[in-house]
Scaffold this active site. Structure first.
Site, PDB file in Angstrom:
ATOM      1  N   CYS A 131      10.847  54.884  43.832  1.00  0.00           N
ATOM      2  CA  CYS A 131      10.437  54.448  45.168  1.00  0.00           C
ATOM      3  C   CYS A 131      11.506  54.744  46.212  1.00  0.00           C
ATOM      4  CB  CYS A 131      10.074  52.969  45.167  1.00  0.00           C
ATOM      5  SG  CYS A 131      11.342  51.870  44.507  1.00  0.00           S
ATOM      6  N   PHE A 132      12.767  54.483  45.904  1.00  0.00           N
ATOM      7  CA  PHE A 132      13.828  54.795  46.867  1.00  0.00           C
ATOM      8  C   PHE A 132      13.904  56.305  47.121  1.00  0.00           C
ATOM      9  CE2 PHE A 132      15.587  50.614  45.369  1.00  0.00           C
ATOM     10  CZ  PHE A 132      15.511  49.967  46.587  1.00  0.00           C
TER      11      PHE A 132
END
Lengths: 324, 324, 324, 324
Positions: A131-132
């Site tokens: 996600c990052f």
């Protein structure tokens, strides 16, 4: 003709979001769901609002040898939990691994779908970005492609909603301890660093990446913002132009003049990027926003599945964000 | 062939949710948007994640005389603001009024879509129920139809997310004052009482309704729960059976054995109902959950528009709830 | 001269709040802290903002036989966990049991401190009321004392912040699943019913209590509101007057003309009560607000400890609520 | 003997927190309160939990010429609103200006109380630091004093709760739009930059400061974290040691080995600082946490008032943080 899909890891948040997206998908038919903590339940017992046609599907304990015939398998398992078992999935089943075990692994495409769709089409094994990295790399890709920033000096200050910590029962993720709390963690050591470094190096034509990455937990369920401090002599306008060119024909990335907010992407597969630069100070600030369960997990996974199945990239992903 | 629709009141939360649902709708084409505070802006300026094909539509100041040709108009205006102006809308334009001015008004059908779909089909003017009535009446309708409770003694303790208070800028709805706060209001006097009383009388064959209604503001954006205390000698099982029969062929109402939670409906047009009864104590507790912006406003409005346009009732409303 | 106190159950939220209040108390000196999950840690490891003089106190595994000399012991243990062990505490140690095991148990005073302070003074064993009873009984006591309502017909719709569910690690109390969620639970069966029924009977001079009690979990950390529907012919003014007389010389109960909000009590030992009545409909609505960890747990416990130690009732409890 | 104090700007969040702290203060007696939007109300009408002895004090419209005799005045007014009026306050009245108009103004001490207490003692006009500077400068001061970082290259990524945006009624700070939203703002232009730059230069012996500062609004009411990226060759241990020495005899700054969380400071005047460094990469990350209304506003204001009144610095500020 419908494409038969399965989900393993449906007890977690990523698996649950995959269920929601697949249930809305025009071509995917969910025929198999597996999960550790929810095995034996019907989907409706765990997801009371699931469409009626899927309500009675019984969640199974995952066994690669006992799956029904599938075209695509979505795997959403904790890092470290999927590699061995996924190796036992028949070759004819396409796999999108939402978990972290196969990013830049041999034989797996890295599914940064908005940046490299052509490297994903035709593959049968895709590792979904974390996600990052999803938010960060979408924001940086145009700058790196146009050599507007130095890949060796990038500071990523990232903030995610608490669903990003997974669905374990640790009381530190409990409402009472998380609400009204903002928590930095994993300084100088986060697990998402290597895939970001590798990707940045590829995007910059081989220059070594130098990254500082600090994640923070924010008291919200969904949403992820990366505020990224880079060295470069570009103006704000040059950065925005580079991004608008880079993403000109891409469906899910929106380039905005004003700093993006996490709610803009909530419940969607959208990715927002923006920039603020001061060339006199050798400074470019890039910002990337995604829904950590959307573009940061299940949304990009469905996008990748569309790509490897030869479907329109946007199939099942056209829903506008939920606001407010 | 697409149906041309417009929205007035797009600056508010109900109007914004109508936009989201219409943007996802297979038959509706948004050709007109009007709003007081956002007039002059493009849709994308107010809704950064709006689909690209709608991004450039300019929001206008509402003037019934200057609207383009429309098939359906959704009106989402504050109570008291819509009656005079809507009277000037050409007769050929079907209207769904999400606001409160036409509930049980002459010439307007009351759009309790899950209960009375046949009274709505074929109409051209529909008054959407309020958010509290939507949750309450769906829960009570089966009990009233089967005479399982006394309509003269009903206590409704209702709780709504803060978007239900509208989008005004009062600091008491500000994050700092609303978070970690739970607020009862409007005791013995709430504006939603008359439409509930009238509907209950109709559902019970003319018996006089006796209602106590206490709304509460809960620190969440969306979601509405009505916990309803009734007199009646039915068992829990009889109540659940009555509801399952009543809603057997209805798409959006889910009858659950366990008490429903607001998150189950979030972002959807679903309505959850459940019951707990103790016949020895002459007590039936009914519970109704909706998303106050979904079934409680824009979702039911689109459902009503589908009904009056002769479309499948579920068109554009099939998305599963957002979880978590 | 300082009073030596200990806390068992300091790992939980009630124990943590007791620590905060005792740390601020002018006469109490904390000399002992015990906790299951935090044994072996220093206080500062668990409570980074604890005053410096207490920082190094090491949390022990609780052993009644190995406690240092104490004047008062605060016990904040899960229901069912405290009775046997507390029986082994030396008689000379005064005990305030915040947990549920000794409410209306033989030899234990029921510590409803704002209503019955004189029954508590001089005792050595006090059972603190539950959080729901604290809010409910403070609101009802004046009405029952003045015979303004019928004790046989009381409907309590109660809402609590999530810290009320304790500090276990169940993912259903996790931020991601609790935020934007409102959850009724324990219908017709909640554990707090008996102590409320017993107290109501005593307050009403022996009339049988008839209670319906529905608790709800609200997405906030602290705060508790009971909205209580009663039968009675009093006016709003008569109810308010009764409460103002009843609490005329009491420090912590505030009678307000407008419906109380949970944030008004946050972080304090205050209790707010208000009323709205319609005599023609035989209806009295009573409302009670407390901080579930303040008056609903540790605040009332310190108040009880003050009473049994012969201190001013308000010692250490005079802090105004935290707002916003 | 009590010290007579007044508050102007009591309608805002900073003024309200000043009220709470002064109400708990052993030496301060509140004799005057003024506010624009709440003039004419009694304190209890605006702050229902205010101690009984202050309940009836009527809030006035501020007029410097019509104030009662005061020893200390706390001013909490929007930036730009206080300079002219405060000039009319009699010289004998000490002033702590929580607002922004007098930071580094002629004749005003800069009230960075944990760093420079001796420059504040004996003054009669103190300008309280802004909330972002409070967290940032406390974290940086030890590093600058020991020359462990380069003042010319400092990147401050700061996150604040929404009370930091003030109590205006803009709907963008409303619950519905702020919850589940994380918002960067004011890039490259924030109003707090000059006081940080000036202070950093003084702390570093005159070296020019080079700052990048990006504030973010986080969906929480209170709390502020600055994550600060610096250039320097120190180790984590050297930074922690420097801070422990620097703050060895200071009451309110806690140096922690692990990254601080905003909830640790909630409701208190504490300031947490920590560090993570990688000398090989020329990188020092400093972190500072405060409650934006505590150390970031009213808490530090009371601390400054204690200093200029010759009281113990900790008077009225010893309360432990509220947790959870």
């Amino acid at each position: 003709m419908s494409i038969r899909v399965g989900i393993v890891g449906i007890s977690g948040f990523g698996g649950g979001e995959a269920l929601r997206l697949i249930a809305n998908h025009p071509s995917f038919e969910l025929v198999y769901a597996a999960g550790e903590s929810s095995a034996g339940s019907r989907l409706v017992d765990r997801f009371p609002g699931v469409p009626a046609r899927l309500a009675g599907l019984v969640i199974e304990k995952w066994d690669p040898a006992a799956m029904p015939a599938l075209d695509v398998l979505f795997a959403s398992l904790p890092t470290g939990a999927s590699a061995a078992a996924l190796a036992r999935v028949p070759e004819g089943v396409k796999i999108v691994d939402i978990g972290g075990d196969h990013r830049y692994a041999e034989g797996w495409a890295y599914g940064l779908a908005d940046v490299w769709p052509d490297r994903i089409k035709g593959q049968t094994r895709v590792a979904n970005p974390g996600c990052f990295p999803a938010a960060t790399l979408n924001a940086l890709a145009p700058l790196l492609a146009d050599r507007l920033i130095e890949p060796g000096h990038i500071v990523i200050d990232a903030k995610t909603g608490i669903s990003g910590a997974g669905r374990g029962g640790d009381s530190k993720f409990g409402y009472a301890e998380s609400n009204e709390n903002l928590q930095p963690y994993g300084l100088l050591e986060h697990v998402h660093m290597p895939e970001m470094a590798t990707t940045i190096e590829r995007l910059s034509g081989g220059s070594a990446a130098g990254l500082v990455f600090t994640p923070h937990l924010v008291p919200m369920t969904r949403g992820l913002l990366a505020t990224i401090y880079c060295r470069g002599r570009a103006t704000t306008g040059q950065c925005l132009d580079a991004a608008r060119r880079f993403y000109a024909d891409r469906a899910f990335v929106r380039v905005t003049d004003t700093p993006p907010q996490t709610k803009w992407a909530s419940g969607s597969n959208l990715s927002f990027v923006s920039y603020a630069a001061d060339p006199e100070r050798n400074l470019v600030i890039a910002m990337g926003v995604v829904d950590n369960l959307g573009k940061g997990a299940a949304g990009q996974a469905v996008q990748n599945a569309n790509l490897i199945c030869g479907l329109p990239e946007t199939a099942g992903l056209e829903g506008a964000p939920v606001w407010p």
